[in-house]
Design a protein around this motif. Structure first.
Motif, short mmCIF file in Angstrom:
data_model
loop_
_atom_site.label_atom_id
_atom_site.label_comp_id
_atom_site.label_asym_id
_atom_site.label_seq_id
_atom_site.Cartn_x
_atom_site.Cartn_y
_atom_site.Cartn_z
N GLY A 19 22.65 72.34 119.89
CA GLY A 19 21.47 72.73 119.13
C GLY A 19 21.60 72.47 117.64
O GLY A 19 20.59 72.31 116.95
N THR A 71 24.95 82.19 118.21
CA THR A 71 25.80 81.01 118.39
C THR A 71 25.84 80.15 117.12
O THR A 71 26.86 79.55 116.81
CB THR A 71 25.28 80.17 119.57
N SER A 72 24.75 80.11 116.41
CA SER A 72 24.71 79.27 115.20
C SER A 72 25.70 79.72 114.14
O SER A 72 25.98 78.97 113.20
CB SER A 72 23.29 79.24 114.62
N ASP A 127 14.48 88.81 114.95
CA ASP A 127 15.85 88.69 115.48
C ASP A 127 16.42 90.09 115.71
O ASP A 127 16.23 90.99 114.88
CB ASP A 127 16.75 87.90 114.53
C1 LIG Z 1 32.23 76.72 120.48
C2 LIG Z 1 30.94 76.01 120.26
C3 LIG Z 1 30.93 74.74 119.74
C4 LIG Z 1 29.73 74.08 119.55
N1 LIG Z 1 29.76 72.87 118.96
C5 LIG Z 1 28.61 72.23 118.69
C6 LIG Z 1 28.64 71.00 118.00
O1 LIG Z 1 29.71 70.52 117.62
N2 LIG Z 1 27.47 70.38 117.74
C7 LIG Z 1 26.27 70.91 118.14
O2 LIG Z 1 25.23 70.29 117.89
N3 LIG Z 1 26.21 72.08 118.79
C8 LIG Z 1 27.34 72.75 119.08
N4 LIG Z 1 27.32 73.94 119.73
C9 LIG Z 1 26.04 74.45 120.22
C10 LIG Z 1 25.18 75.01 119.12
O3 LIG Z 1 25.95 75.81 118.27
C11 LIG Z 1 24.05 75.82 119.75
O4 LIG Z 1 23.30 74.98 120.62
C12 LIG Z 1 23.11 76.37 118.69
O5 LIG Z 1 23.80 77.08 117.69
C13 LIG Z 1 22.09 77.29 119.36
O6 LIG Z 1 21.23 77.77 118.37
P1 LIG Z 1 20.06 78.75 118.78
O7 LIG Z 1 19.23 78.96 117.59
O8 LIG Z 1 19.42 78.27 120.03
O9 LIG Z 1 20.84 80.10 119.24
P2 LIG Z 1 21.48 81.25 118.33
O10 LIG Z 1 22.12 80.74 117.13
O11 LIG Z 1 22.32 82.08 119.27
O12 LIG Z 1 20.22 82.10 117.88
C14 LIG Z 1 19.51 82.90 118.79
C15 LIG Z 1 19.11 84.16 118.07
O13 LIG Z 1 18.27 84.91 118.95
C16 LIG Z 1 18.53 86.28 118.72
N5 LIG Z 1 18.06 87.01 119.91
C17 LIG Z 1 18.55 86.95 121.18
N6 LIG Z 1 17.85 87.78 121.98
C18 LIG Z 1 16.90 88.35 121.21
C19 LIG Z 1 15.85 89.28 121.46
N7 LIG Z 1 15.64 89.81 122.67
N8 LIG Z 1 15.06 89.65 120.44
C20 LIG Z 1 15.24 89.13 119.20
N9 LIG Z 1 16.22 88.24 118.90
C21 LIG Z 1 17.02 87.86 119.90
C22 LIG Z 1 20.02 86.35 118.49
O14 LIG Z 1 20.37 87.50 117.75
C23 LIG Z 1 20.29 85.06 117.73
O15 LIG Z 1 20.33 85.26 116.33
C24 LIG Z 1 28.50 74.67 119.91
C25 LIG Z 1 28.50 75.96 120.43
C26 LIG Z 1 29.71 76.64 120.59
C27 LIG Z 1 29.70 78.03 121.12
#
Ligand SMILES: Cc1cc2nc3c(=O)[nH]c(=O)nc-3n(C[C@H](O)[C@H](O)[C@H](O)COP(=O)(O)OP(=O)(O)OC[C@H]3O[C@@H](n4cnc5c(N)ncnc54)[C@H](O)[C@@H]3O)c2cc1C
Length: 363
Positions: A331, A40-41, A32
């Motif tokens: 997610g 976003t998480s 990461d």
């Molecule tokens: C306001 C809001 C409300 C929401 N409400 C809900 C809800 O009620 N219920 C629900 O199910 N979902 C909800 N969601 C959506 C949900 O939160 C996301 O779909 C989920 O958190 C995405 O998780 P992720 O692991 O894909 O991304 P992230 O949590 O963003 O993790 C991605 C990681 O990749 C890392 N990264 C990025 N680029 C690189 C790179 N080049 N090299 C190394 N690391 C990198 C980042 O640092 C980050 O830690 C909501 C989102 C928002 C913004």
């Protein structure tokens, strides 16, 4: 044979994928650019639901995601990051009431749990709600929904991974030859060889895909979340009222949101219009008068990772069969189940039927 897998991103998806890969015997490296739950998480409403999600395959995937949370919480002692308290929802005008009625009918037709409550019934389960803010009846209750604490879930999942965790080091390059990914390059100069790579970079997934020569069209949006200080108000579940959405957030804190407040985030510098925040807090105070005793502890802006047609992108990429995606909105609900399916595919299991509607190539 797949032995070494690099998982890019340590949000809910990266953690879920890494945990399942490790369980299946892969040697996992999770990378990461920041730290776990930094993306976003760490700024999400985190409501577990399949509340009006279309089409049917997407609804079913969300229901499977909810079930996966329930199962994990059951299996892991002390797993109090999962809160299945249900969700209350009601409309503020005729159009909203009609929309809600249709949504309830459609989820019931899919076998999902929903029922109508009266004001008196709601006050029995949410006694601190202001009765004047509730309609006499027509309050929808979705008992199988809930919310989770993503950072704690991520922490648990990563604790099960007996592999390398690499934080504060971004993936800056992906080496491809002979139609396969061979290694991943990091900002620090390290090079990680890989039998397979999983792109779990959330809202940055398109940038990571480009490194492998793939174009992932995304329509990310911003959301604003308002966290209160600890307060002595009993909120036991997710509540979607016409002017405010809220839920408990652990330690006596509450999390407040509306769709309207999302527009208050400045795209350029990440600041949020204070007047819009106050409006949401006022709506919260009207709903639960005890919130007057709280202050706003923090306001976070999260970026929803949304593939261009709104549906998840899951599984291997055509033409690059050892590069996999686990990217979606919703997610928090989906990641445990969908991440496990992606990990199973990485390790050679066939989940084609379930993953077919969510393949990268449809975009
Ligand atoms: C306001 C809001 C409300 C929401 N409400 C809900 C809800 O009620 N219920 C629900 O199910 N979902 C909800 N969601 C959506 C949900 O939160 C996301 O779909 C989920 O958190 C995405 O998780 P992720 O692991 O894909 O991304 P992230 O949590 O963003 O993790 C991605 C990681 O990749 C890392 N990264 C990025 N680029 C690189 C790179 N080049 N090299 C190394 N690391 C990198 C980042 O640092 C980050 O830690 C909501 C989102 C928002 C913004």
């Amino acid at each position: 044979m797949v032995e070494q897998v690099v998982v890019i991103g340590a949000g809910v998806y990266g953690a879920a994928v890494a945990a399942e890969l490790a369980r299946r015997g892969a040697r996992v490296k999770v990378v990461d650019s920041g730290v776990p739950a930094d993306g976003t998480s760490g700024a999400t409403f985190a409501w577990t639901n399949s509340n009006g999600k279309q089409p049917r395959a997407y609804h079913d995937l969300n229901v499977a995601g909810m079930e996966a949370h329930r199962r994990l919480a059951h299996e892991v002692q002390g797993s109090d990051w999962y809160h299945e308290g249900g969700n209350l929802e009601w409309g503020g005008d005729d159009a909203e009431r009609e929309q809600l009625r249709r949504k309830v009918d459609s989820v019931l037709a899919c076998g999902y749990q929903a029922r109508w409550l009266t004001r008196a019934e709601v006050l029995r389960i949410e006694p601190d709600l202001n009765p004047a803010e509730l309609p006499a009846d027509g309050i929808a209750y979705f008992p199988s929904e809930g919310w989770i604490e993503p950072a704690r879930l991520i922490g648990h999942l990563l604790s099960t991974v007996d592999g390398e965790r690499i934080w504060h080091d971004a993936v800056t390059g992906i080496d491809v030859s002979g139609g396969r990914v061979r290694s991943v390059r990091l900002a620090s100069g390290r090079q990680l060889s890989a039998d397979a790579v999983v792109n779990c970079a959330g809202p940055r997934a398109a940038e990571v895909a480009v490194l492998a020569g793939l174009e992932l069209p995304m329509n990310n949006t911003r959301g604003v979340l308002i966290y209160t200080s600890p307060v002595a108000v009993s909120v036991a579940r997710v509540v979607h009222a016409p002017r405010v959405h809220l839920r408990p957030d652990g330690g006596g804190r509450l999390l407040l949101h509306t769709h309207e407040v999302d527009d208050a985030a400045d795209d350029g510098n990440g600041t949020v219009d204070q007047a819009a925040v106050e409006k949401v807090v006022e709506a919260g105070c009207a709903l639960y008068p005890g919130i007057r005793g709280a202050s706003v502890e923090s306001v976070r802006v999260g970026e929803r990772p949304i593939p261009s047609d709104g549906l998840p992108v899951l599984g291997r990429a055509p033409g690059l069969p050892n590069f996999h995606f686990a990217v979606s909105h919703s997610g928090v609900t989906l990641s445990l189940h969908a991440g496990a399916r992606v990990a199973a595919e990485v390790m050679g299991e066939d989940w084609s039927a379930e993953l077919a509607p969510f393949r990268f190539e449809r975009l």
